[in-house]
Design a protein around this motif. Sequence first.
Motif, short mmCIF file in Angstrom:
data_model
loop_
_atom_site.label_atom_id
_atom_site.label_comp_id
_atom_site.label_asym_id
_atom_site.label_seq_id
_atom_site.Cartn_x
_atom_site.Cartn_y
_atom_site.Cartn_z
N VAL A 3 23.94 49.09 60.04
CA VAL A 3 24.32 47.70 60.21
C VAL A 3 25.41 47.63 61.28
O VAL A 3 26.38 48.38 61.24
N ARG A 4 25.23 46.75 62.23
CA ARG A 4 26.19 46.56 63.31
C ARG A 4 27.43 45.86 62.78
O ARG A 4 27.34 44.91 61.99
N PHE A 5 28.59 46.32 63.20
CA PHE A 5 29.86 45.73 62.76
C PHE A 5 29.98 44.33 63.34
O PHE A 5 29.87 44.12 64.55
N ASP A 6 30.20 43.35 62.47
CA ASP A 6 30.40 41.97 62.90
C ASP A 6 31.76 41.50 62.40
O ASP A 6 31.91 41.16 61.23
N PRO A 7 32.77 41.48 63.28
CA PRO A 7 34.11 41.08 62.84
C PRO A 7 34.17 39.66 62.29
O PRO A 7 35.01 39.35 61.46
N ARG A 74 40.52 32.88 62.97
CA ARG A 74 39.82 32.05 63.95
C ARG A 74 38.91 32.89 64.83
O ARG A 74 37.82 32.45 65.19
N ASP A 75 39.35 34.10 65.18
CA ASP A 75 38.50 35.01 65.95
C ASP A 75 38.96 36.45 65.77
O ASP A 75 39.77 36.95 66.55
N PRO A 76 38.48 37.10 64.72
CA PRO A 76 38.91 38.48 64.43
C PRO A 76 38.62 39.47 65.56
O PRO A 76 39.26 40.50 65.65
N HIS A 80 42.03 42.51 66.68
CA HIS A 80 41.75 43.72 65.92
C HIS A 80 43.01 44.55 65.69
O HIS A 80 43.28 45.00 64.58
N GLY A 81 43.82 44.76 66.72
CA GLY A 81 45.03 45.57 66.59
C GLY A 81 46.08 44.96 65.68
O GLY A 81 46.80 45.67 64.98
N LEU A 123 41.66 45.93 52.33
CA LEU A 123 40.59 45.24 53.06
C LEU A 123 40.90 45.15 54.55
O LEU A 123 40.01 45.25 55.39
N PHE A 124 42.18 44.97 54.88
CA PHE A 124 42.58 44.95 56.30
C PHE A 124 42.34 46.32 56.93
O PHE A 124 41.85 46.42 58.06
N PHE A 125 42.69 47.40 56.21
CA PHE A 125 42.44 48.74 56.73
C PHE A 125 40.94 48.96 56.93
O PHE A 125 40.52 49.57 57.93
N ARG A 126 40.15 48.48 56.00
CA ARG A 126 38.69 48.63 56.13
C ARG A 126 38.19 47.92 57.38
O ARG A 126 37.39 48.46 58.14
#
Length: 130
Positions: A3-7, A74-76, A80-81, A123-126
């Motif tokens: 599964v492709r990662f979808d932020p 609003r836009d993960p 990301h950082g 969950l943030f670390f994940r």
Amino acid sequence: MPVRFDPLRYRPLFYAAAGWNVIAAGVALAAPVFHAEAFFVLEGALASPEAALNTRIMWVTVGLLGFGYWLVARDPRKNHGLVLVAALGKTCVALLWIAAFAQGTVGLLGLAGALGDLVFAALFFRFFLT
């Protein structure tokens, strides 16, 4: 097929974290007496001007971090950082609350908040490591 990662699927997580922080900060700042009685074991924990000021500073910061989580939601993809900073921050704060609970200076509500922050941190670390 992997599964492709979808932020973007993490948006509800960050909106929930924003709400968690903003609501907690709002209650603590709007009702400081209730907050002191609910969080701290010692009566008069916020009696000194320094303790009251430090507590207000902490809750203003918690509220601002909640605003930051809203911005991430609003836009993960663009933030990301910052999620790593959030995960580390929530982990450190949770450990401080847990230590205070173990020392008998914070009650069950403080412990519950710490455990909630640890869940968000995990969950943030994940998200960050995905």
